[in-house]
Design an enzyme around this catalytic site. Structure first.
Site, PDB file in Angstrom:
ATOM      1  N   SER A 197      56.731  47.724  41.115  1.00 26.23           N
ATOM      2  CA  SER A 197      55.996  47.505  42.356  1.00 26.23           C
ATOM      3  C   SER A 197      56.864  47.860  43.566  1.00 26.23           C
ATOM      4  O   SER A 197      57.254  49.019  43.720  1.00 26.23           O
ATOM      5  CB  SER A 197      55.502  46.056  42.403  1.00 26.23           C
ATOM      6  OG  SER A 197      54.556  45.879  43.418  1.00 26.23           O
ATOM      7  N   ASP A 291      44.604  48.529  38.950  1.00 22.22           N
ATOM      8  CA  ASP A 291      45.633  48.215  39.943  1.00 22.22           C
ATOM      9  C   ASP A 291      45.348  48.980  41.218  1.00 22.22           C
ATOM     10  O   ASP A 291      45.083  50.198  41.179  1.00 22.22           O
ATOM     11  CB  ASP A 291      47.005  48.603  39.388  1.00 22.22           C
ATOM     12  CG  ASP A 291      48.167  48.241  40.305  1.00 22.22           C
ATOM     13  OD1 ASP A 291      47.935  47.622  41.363  1.00 22.22           O
ATOM     14  OD2 ASP A 291      49.309  48.580  39.960  1.00 22.22           O
ATOM     15  N   HIS A 321      48.116  44.983  37.486  1.00 18.94           N
ATOM     16  CA  HIS A 321      49.425  45.072  38.117  1.00 18.94           C
ATOM     17  C   HIS A 321      50.328  43.938  37.634  1.00 18.94           C
ATOM     18  O   HIS A 321      49.915  42.790  37.522  1.00 18.94           O
ATOM     19  CB  HIS A 321      49.280  44.986  39.633  1.00 18.94           C
ATOM     20  CG  HIS A 321      50.559  45.189  40.383  1.00 18.94           C
ATOM     21  ND1 HIS A 321      51.004  46.440  40.742  1.00 18.94           N
ATOM     22  CD2 HIS A 321      51.498  44.316  40.814  1.00 18.94           C
ATOM     23  CE1 HIS A 321      52.149  46.325  41.390  1.00 18.94           C
ATOM     24  NE2 HIS A 321      52.479  45.036  41.435  1.00 18.94           N
TER      25      HIS A 321
END
Length: 362
Positions: A197, A291, A321
């Site tokens: 991320s 996501d 995610h």
């Protein structure tokens, strides 16, 4: 914080989720509800169960809470879903940084002889949340399943330290590790960088960095990376609510990390906007089908490939995610990480062994 000292609600939820994760598929389906299909994909059963249980167990998500409580919530989620895979050596490090010491943690499995390949790992959390503990389950898993050393970096967080604070720490930490490879018993030619991320964003930007004396990473491993804060790609419209990471949360992250809107156009924030990508190291880019960041991750992989970079793109179509952090529940996270392990072994470990063998490049 040890398991015994975690809040009772977290310990109960951890136990419940593990029991459900081990239940037969028909039982999980009863809990999850009907299959969810979006954009030609079906949400994986484990992901659907986990998301539903998490939504039931949390009345307010982190962006609705005071900052410290939000950070506590993410720490709680790491405890609930993660697993401390045994690793022979786990020890704290302190790395000198441009604005003070940078905490880090080294993971080294048994059986390594001589300098090893390494992965510098950067936890997720939108540049605002997360720490060494929230990235612990992934770092442990990668170290335990591949004969390489993992060094996790605890970079500074926004809003106390907005852009480029985290990036400055990452660049300093990576340069220090390469420059002190002998001290850490590493092969300086085989030190990769990776992250999830926001950590994937920082890894991507560090992979594009160039400066006198800078040694670039041997490869980059990007899990669900943020690559473009300048706009919202179509996956925001498709998955902006109900699939763990939401559009509102990404807006909250962005507002904390950036102090000026125009900073989103800076390639050090949005590497997809970089003018030149061809000098980047080989890349393994992982995206989750459900996501908000899916499309920008795939576009970044395509842009790297078009620039001549050796890229492998892997879409886990049924994932949400952050699922790679759920190493303590079911099989989906571990299966995804085992694929990454195979890439690390092929790209770094096997190559290092070849280069150091008689007749090799070394």
């Amino acid at each position: 914080m040890t398991t015994a000292h975690r809040p009772l609600a977290e310990r109960v939820l951890r136990r419940v989720i593990r029991l459900i994760g081990a239940a037969p598929a028909p039982v999980q389906r009863l809990i999850a509800g009907p299959p969810i299909r979006v954009d030609g994909q079906e949400l994986g059963l484990e992901a659907q169960v986990g998301t539903r249980l998490l939504n039931l167990g949390v009345s307010e998500t982190f962006e609705q809470l005071p900052l410290e409580r939000g950070r506590e919530q993410i720490a709680g989620e790491a405890f609930v879903f993660g697993h401390q895979t045994p690793v022979e050596t786990v020890r704290p490090l302190t790395i000198p940084g441009p604005h003070g010491p940078i905490p880090a943690r080294l993971y080294r499995p048994a059986g390594i002889e001589g300098p090893s390949a390494a992965l510098v790992y950067l936890h997720g959390g939108g540049w605002v949340l997360g720490n060494l503990d929230s990235g612990d389950s992934v770092a442990r898993f990668l170290a335990a399943h591949t004969p390489l050393t993992v060094i996790s970096i605890d970079y500074r967080l926004a809003p106390e330290h907005p852009f480029p604070g985290a990036l400055e720490d990452v660049l300093a930490a990576f340069a220090h590790i390469v420059g002190h490879a002998e001290e850490y018993d590493l092969d300086p030619r085989a030190i990769a960088i990776g992250g999830e991320s926001a950590g994937g964003n920082l890894a991507a930007v560090a992979s594009l960095h160039r400066a006198p004396g800078w040694t670039p990473p041997a490869m980059q491993m990007l899990f669900n990376p943020v690559t473009d804060l300048s706009t919202k790609h179509r996956s925001y419209e498709l998955f902006g609510r109900g699939f763990f990471l939401t559009e509102a949360q990404m807006d909250w992250y962005k507002s904390h990390y950036l102090t000026e809107p125009d900073q989103a156009l800076d390639p050090r924030v949005s590497p997809l906007l970089a003018d030149e990508l061809g000098h980047a190291p080989p890349a393994y880019v992982v995206v989750a089908g459900f996501d908000v960041l899916r499309d920008e991750g795939e576009r970044y992989a395509a842009a790297l490939s078009e620039a001549g970079v050796d890229v492998t793109l892997r879409r886990h179509s049924g994932h949400v995610h952050g699922l790679i952090n759920a190493t303590g529940v079911g099989h989906a996270a571990r299966d995804a990480l085992l694929e990454a392990v195979g890439v690390l072994h092929t790209r770094l470990v096997a190559r290092t062994a070849t280069d150091l063998s008689p007749g090799g490049e070394g």
